[in-house]
Design a protein around this motif. Sequence first.
Motif, PDB file in Angstrom:
ATOM      1  N   GLY A 115      19.778   8.020  13.277  1.00  0.00           N
ATOM      2  CA  GLY A 115      18.688   7.785  12.329  1.00  0.00           C
ATOM      3  C   GLY A 115      19.046   6.726  11.302  1.00  0.00           C
ATOM      4  O   GLY A 115      20.197   6.602  10.889  1.00  0.00           O
ATOM      5  N   LEU A 116      18.048   5.950  10.889  1.00  0.00           N
ATOM      6  CA  LEU A 116      18.268   4.866   9.928  1.00  0.00           C
ATOM      7  C   LEU A 116      17.604   5.175   8.592  1.00  0.00           C
ATOM      8  O   LEU A 116      16.480   5.672   8.538  1.00  0.00           O
ATOM      9  N   ILE A 117      18.332   4.877   7.531  1.00  0.00           N
ATOM     10  CA  ILE A 117      17.786   4.942   6.178  1.00  0.00           C
ATOM     11  C   ILE A 117      17.604   3.505   5.719  1.00  0.00           C
ATOM     12  O   ILE A 117      18.524   2.693   5.824  1.00  0.00           O
ATOM     13  N   PHE A 118      16.415   3.160   5.237  1.00  0.00           N
ATOM     14  CA  PHE A 118      16.184   1.787   4.804  1.00  0.00           C
ATOM     15  C   PHE A 118      15.986   1.698   3.293  1.00  0.00           C
ATOM     16  O   PHE A 118      15.483   2.619   2.656  1.00  0.00           O
ATOM     17  N   LYS A 119      16.422   0.578   2.757  1.00  0.00           N
ATOM     18  CA  LYS A 119      16.174   0.223   1.361  1.00  0.00           C
ATOM     19  C   LYS A 119      15.595  -1.190   1.372  1.00  0.00           C
ATOM     20  O   LYS A 119      16.298  -2.155   1.688  1.00  0.00           O
ATOM     21  N   ILE A 120      14.315  -1.307   1.052  1.00  0.00           N
ATOM     22  CA  ILE A 120      13.666  -2.617   1.010  1.00  0.00           C
ATOM     23  C   ILE A 120      13.816  -3.160  -0.405  1.00  0.00           C
ATOM     24  O   ILE A 120      13.347  -2.554  -1.368  1.00  0.00           O
ATOM     25  N   ILE A 121      14.485  -4.302  -0.517  1.00  0.00           N
ATOM     26  CA  ILE A 121      14.777  -4.889  -1.818  1.00  0.00           C
ATOM     27  C   ILE A 121      13.856  -6.083  -2.077  1.00  0.00           C
ATOM     28  O   ILE A 121      13.782  -7.009  -1.272  1.00  0.00           O
ATOM     29  N   ILE A 122      13.169  -6.026  -3.219  1.00  0.00           N
ATOM     30  CA  ILE A 122      12.271  -7.099  -3.656  1.00  0.00           C
ATOM     31  C   ILE A 122      12.766  -7.616  -5.011  1.00  0.00           C
ATOM     32  O   ILE A 122      13.064  -6.816  -5.898  1.00  0.00           O
ATOM     33  N   PRO A 123      12.872  -8.931  -5.197  1.00  0.00           N
ATOM     34  CA  PRO A 123      13.296  -9.447  -6.503  1.00  0.00           C
ATOM     35  C   PRO A 123      12.278  -9.104  -7.591  1.00  0.00           C
ATOM     36  O   PRO A 123      11.076  -9.316  -7.419  1.00  0.00           O
TER      37      PRO A 123
ATOM     38  N   ASN B  24       0.803  -1.241   0.000  1.00  0.00           N
ATOM     39  CA  ASN B  24       0.000   0.000   0.000  1.00  0.00           C
ATOM     40  C   ASN B  24       0.830   1.284   0.000  1.00  0.00           C
ATOM     41  O   ASN B  24       0.297   2.374  -0.250  1.00  0.00           O
ATOM     42  N   ARG B  25       2.139   1.173   0.334  1.00  0.00           N
ATOM     43  CA  ARG B  25       3.071   2.318   0.315  1.00  0.00           C
ATOM     44  C   ARG B  25       2.641   3.474   1.216  1.00  0.00           C
ATOM     45  O   ARG B  25       2.999   4.619   0.961  1.00  0.00           O
ATOM     46  N   GLU B  26       1.911   3.192   2.256  1.00  0.00           N
ATOM     47  CA  GLU B  26       1.475   4.240   3.173  1.00  0.00           C
ATOM     48  C   GLU B  26       2.282   4.154   4.474  1.00  0.00           C
ATOM     49  O   GLU B  26       2.099   3.261   5.277  1.00  0.00           O
ATOM     50  N   MET B  27       3.187   5.113   4.653  1.00  0.00           N
ATOM     51  CA  MET B  27       4.085   5.117   5.803  1.00  0.00           C
ATOM     52  C   MET B  27       3.368   5.622   7.050  1.00  0.00           C
ATOM     53  O   MET B  27       2.599   6.589   6.992  1.00  0.00           O
ATOM     54  N   ASN B  28       3.613   4.968   8.185  1.00  0.00           N
ATOM     55  CA  ASN B  28       3.056   5.432   9.454  1.00  0.00           C
ATOM     56  C   ASN B  28       3.962   4.978  10.594  1.00  0.00           C
ATOM     57  O   ASN B  28       4.990   4.324  10.375  1.00  0.00           O
TER      58      ASN B  28
ATOM     59  N   THR C  22      21.999  13.031   1.637  1.00  0.00           N
ATOM     60  CA  THR C  22      21.496  11.833   2.306  1.00  0.00           C
ATOM     61  C   THR C  22      20.433  11.157   1.450  1.00  0.00           C
ATOM     62  O   THR C  22      19.460  11.791   1.043  1.00  0.00           O
ATOM     63  N   PRO C  23      20.591   9.873   1.154  1.00  0.00           N
ATOM     64  CA  PRO C  23      19.604   9.185   0.310  1.00  0.00           C
ATOM     65  C   PRO C  23      18.272   9.015   1.021  1.00  0.00           C
ATOM     66  O   PRO C  23      18.200   9.064   2.253  1.00  0.00           O
ATOM     67  N   ILE C  24      17.245   8.790   0.249  1.00  0.00           N
ATOM     68  CA  ILE C  24      15.916   8.583   0.822  1.00  0.00           C
ATOM     69  C   ILE C  24      15.680   7.100   1.086  1.00  0.00           C
ATOM     70  O   ILE C  24      16.310   6.230   0.475  1.00  0.00           O
ATOM     71  N   SER C  25      14.790   6.821   2.007  1.00  0.00           N
ATOM     72  CA  SER C  25      14.354   5.446   2.211  1.00  0.00           C
ATOM     73  C   SER C  25      13.379   5.085   1.095  1.00  0.00           C
ATOM     74  O   SER C  25      12.576   5.911   0.661  1.00  0.00           O
ATOM     75  N   GLU C  26      13.444   3.832   0.633  1.00  0.00           N
ATOM     76  CA  GLU C  26      12.603   3.462  -0.504  1.00  0.00           C
ATOM     77  C   GLU C  26      12.468   1.956  -0.647  1.00  0.00           C
ATOM     78  O   GLU C  26      13.197   1.177  -0.026  1.00  0.00           O
ATOM     79  N   ILE C  27      11.505   1.577  -1.468  1.00  0.00           N
ATOM     80  CA  ILE C  27      11.292   0.181  -1.850  1.00  0.00           C
ATOM     81  C   ILE C  27      11.783   0.030  -3.279  1.00  0.00           C
ATOM     82  O   ILE C  27      11.408   0.808  -4.159  1.00  0.00           O
ATOM     83  N   ILE C  28      12.637  -0.977  -3.524  1.00  0.00           N
ATOM     84  CA  ILE C  28      13.232  -1.145  -4.847  1.00  0.00           C
ATOM     85  C   ILE C  28      13.017  -2.577  -5.330  1.00  0.00           C
ATOM     86  O   ILE C  28      13.324  -3.534  -4.614  1.00  0.00           O
TER      87      ILE C  28
END
Length: 286
Positions: free
Chosen positions: A176-184, A90-94, A241-247
């Motif tokens: 602070g943490l920056i996340f990168k969620i990796i999906i195949p 859903n890409r809705e951050m909370n 500083t890079p952004i957090s994202e789903i890739i």
Amino acid sequence: MSIPRNHHFVSEVHQKKFFNYQSNCIYVYDKQRKNLYSKRTTKTLFSERDSNTSFNHGTKDFTKIEGDLNVNFEQKLSNNIQIVEDFIKNREMNESINDALFNIARFGVIGEFRTPRNKKGMDDALWEGFSKIMAQSTPELKKGLDEVFAYRKEVKYSNVLTYSETANSILELMGGLIFKIIIPKNNDDYFVLPDCSSITVRDKINDYFNPDIKEIAYIGVPVTSKMFIHFFSEKLFKENTPISEIIHEKSQVIRKINIECMNFSQGKIACESEEYLEQFVSSLDD
């Protein structure tokens, strides 16, 4: 009721995210023996008898560390993963997602500390240093040091760390943490699980009198067969500083991540897909 003494250094709840429920097994590669095989259960995978047993005041404690891991990490893991999986859809951050990601980072940051390799290395280093002091110490000091190292005759490791406190301390220093969620991107790609749970990398992220001190600045967690999360300390980046994202990543990137997982492992990796694991292992010789 007997107390379980087969202690996992990779939590079973984590291993089950890489279990193949269609074939009812998990596939394992031993990089030292160059052997690929399957196991019908996770009960004896990435585990060691009495790995988490400590020795306190003349008594063996089989439950303290196991309880800390269960209450502060393992009970929450599946729910945290589900929250992140819903976020991917859903890409809705909370705040709930932030908490889930933070808890997965906490889980990942202690991975290497739990391994027999790390425990033995830390204990041997301390013993080597203090045994030289003991040989030349006064009777009073020697008696005190004998008590400190009494565990060596009783249990495998000192097991002095409280994992929940250790995780909190490390993440506080990371900031602070920056996340990168990796999906195949390719459905035929899978992540592998190393026998150390995760990857960590150290760097200079805080200022100390000793400029050579490095602390954990990156955590890489293969969360499930289809999700890997990079966590970077914001302190790694002076600017831009890079952004957090789903890739959604291509096969070459998934393979590179899996190679890092295997290189960081003690000796074994596990995977949901036998076919992928066979191809991955074969490609290492190319």
